[in-house]
Scaffold this active site. Structure first.
Site, PDB file in Angstrom:
ATOM      1  N   ASP A  19       2.429  -1.858  -4.370  1.00  8.56           N
ATOM      2  CA  ASP A  19       1.079  -1.299  -4.421  1.00  8.56           C
ATOM      3  C   ASP A  19       0.337  -1.951  -5.577  1.00  8.56           C
ATOM      4  O   ASP A  19       0.944  -2.471  -6.515  1.00  8.56           O
ATOM      5  CB  ASP A  19       1.133   0.222  -4.606  1.00  8.56           C
ATOM      6  N   GLY A  56      -0.407   4.824  -1.059  1.00  8.49           N
ATOM      7  CA  GLY A  56      -1.471   5.509  -0.325  1.00  8.49           C
ATOM      8  C   GLY A  56      -0.954   6.705   0.458  1.00  8.49           C
ATOM      9  O   GLY A  56       0.237   7.019   0.429  1.00  8.49           O
ATOM     10  N   GLN A  57      -1.885   7.335   1.177  1.00  9.02           N
ATOM     11  CA  GLN A  57      -1.548   8.577   1.887  1.00  9.02           C
ATOM     12  C   GLN A  57      -0.398   8.357   2.873  1.00  9.02           C
ATOM     13  O   GLN A  57       0.569   9.131   2.900  1.00  9.02           O
ATOM     14  CB  GLN A  57      -2.775   9.089   2.650  1.00  9.02           C
ATOM     15  N   LEU A  58      -0.480   7.314   3.670  1.00  6.62           N
ATOM     16  CA  LEU A  58       0.567   7.040   4.645  1.00  6.62           C
ATOM     17  C   LEU A  58       1.735   6.295   3.996  1.00  6.62           C
ATOM     18  O   LEU A  58       2.901   6.589   4.274  1.00  6.62           O
ATOM     19  CB  LEU A  58      -0.018   6.198   5.790  1.00  6.62           C
ATOM     20  N   GLY A 115       0.842  -1.203   0.000  1.00  3.27           N
ATOM     21  CA  GLY A 115       0.000   0.000   0.000  1.00  3.27           C
ATOM     22  C   GLY A 115       0.873   1.247   0.000  1.00  3.27           C
ATOM     23  O   GLY A 115       0.512   2.276   0.570  1.00  3.27           O
ATOM     24  N   TYR A 140     -15.748  -0.211   7.598  1.00  5.21           N
ATOM     25  CA  TYR A 140     -14.327   0.034   7.873  1.00  5.21           C
ATOM     26  C   TYR A 140     -14.016  -0.203   9.353  1.00  5.21           C
ATOM     27  O   TYR A 140     -13.047  -0.890   9.700  1.00  5.21           O
ATOM     28  CB  TYR A 140     -14.021   1.478   7.469  1.00  5.21           C
TER      29      TYR A 140
HETATM   30  N1  SER Z   1      -8.962   8.690   8.245  1.00  6.25           N
HETATM   31  C1  SER Z   1      -9.740   7.506   8.227  1.00  6.25           C
HETATM   32  C2  SER Z   1     -11.051   7.732   7.576  1.00  6.25           C
HETATM   33  O1  SER Z   1     -11.518   8.848   7.621  1.00  6.25           O
HETATM   34  C3  SER Z   1      -9.967   7.033   9.630  1.00  6.25           C
HETATM   35  O2  SER Z   1      -9.075   6.042   9.925  1.00  6.25           O
HETATM   36  O3  SER Z   1     -11.614   6.828   7.081  1.00  6.25           O
END
Ligand code: SER
Length: 322
Positions: free
Chosen positions: A39, A16-18, A13, A148
């Site tokens: 990725d 991604g952002q992180l 990943g 999630y």
């Molecule tokens: N930043 C994430 C989200 O908004 C939360 O873990 O889904």
């Protein structure tokens, strides 16, 4: 059969952002060739693509995952691939499949191949509408009500189980909303706190999808990177929580981040048009008690809201086209 792990770190990943920021940080610390970025999509940014090894990898493809892991024999795996909160609500079955089966594939391959450490992010989304909202404790009522959140809470319990049953050194943090200038979030409820800076620097108004008084826990990316690496570097006997640690830095509302930006850009305007993400935000904590992380491995954030705003605006202005 275990093969001896190399000194390689695998980041799943990485686009991604992180993942993007963590890849850059780890390559700087340990040398680019040691850090394999993987990725499901080819990297968009030149730094990730050219600065070190990259592998196309769908974490749901178990054979391909094992192939990549056999090739590099990583000592550490950071598994960051997931659907975030808002996207998973729209694709519930796929969100569940990616977030859970992806985790199982990584945990199983890590046990089979003798990986020394696994990192997997959890989230404030593990909490739900029955959870105490302010200064939310580590141990409390959870009852998440998003796909999630359910997947993250289940994932936490599975990480703990793999630690107990297999001795796998898997570590995890419940991130708040993450904010950085290098990469954009995708499909989260806290995304507004990144988007708002981009609009402000572009000289445009921002239409916020949350209400002006909607408080959420947030964190600036340098603190997110620091917490992750501090956790991973801590001696194993200091990691007392093997599900996932509460982690905090700051808490603010859209109105407060707007005021923070207006200290530099007084003409910046924000309007409010809450959408389905408001319901998700309402089910999450407003602030987090992270005293266990502070006690166990010395967690201490560096950035509050204004310090983050000052730094975000400087960097985003530099990135603006001339
Ligand atoms: N930043 C994430 C989200 O908004 C939360 O873990 O889904």
């Amino acid at each position: 059969m275990h093969s001896t792990p190399s000194d390689t770190i695998l980041i799943i990943g990485a686009g991604g952002q992180l993942g993007l920021e963590l890849t850059h940080e780890l390559r700087q610390r340990y040398g680019a060739s040691q850090v394999v970025a993987a990725d499901v999509r080819a990297p968009k940014d030149a730094e990730t693509a050219q600065s070190g090894p990259f592998e196309l990898l769908d974490v749901l493809d178990k054979n391909r995952l094992e192939e990549v892991m056999r090739q590099y024999r990583p000592k550490q795996v950071y598994h960051l691939a997931a659907l975030l909160s808002a996207t998973a609500e729209k694709n519930p079955k796929f969100g569940w499949q990616l977030n859970m089966d992806g985790l199982f594939n990584v945990l199983d391959a890590s046990v089979d191949l003798g990986v020394q450490q696994v990192y997997w992010p959890s989230s404030i989304a593990v909490f739900g509408p029955d959870t105490p909202r302010d200064n939310t404790p580590q141990l409390t009522i959870m009852n998440p009500n998003t796909v999630y959140g359910i997947s993250k809470l289940a994932g936490e319990q599975w990480c703990e189980w793999y630690f107990r049953k297999h001795g796998l050194d898997v570590r995890s943090l419940r991130y708040p909303g993450l904010i950085g200038y290098k990469s954009l979030p995708g499909g989260g409820t806290t995304d507004y706190a990144v988007d708002i800076y981009h609009k402000a620097v572009a000289g445009q108004p921002y239409e916020c999808f949350l209400k002006e008084d909607s408080y959420l826990p947030m964190m600036y990316m340098p603190d997110a990177l620091k917490s992750t690496l501090d956790l991973m570097h801590a001696p194993a006997d200091q990691i007392k929580i093997r599900s996932s640690y509460n982690l905090g830095a700051m808490s603010f509302s859209p109105k407060e981040i707007t005021a923070s930006i207006q200290r530099h850009l007084p003409d910046f305007q924000v309007t409010y048009k809450p959408d389905s993400r408001q319901q998700i935000a309402d089910s999450w904590p407003a602030s987090i008690d992270d005293s266990r992380a502070r006690q166990d491995w010395g967690w201490q954030p560096d950035f509050d809201l204004d310090k983050m705003t000052d730094d975000m605006l400087v960097h985003l202005k530099q990135l603006q086209p001339a």
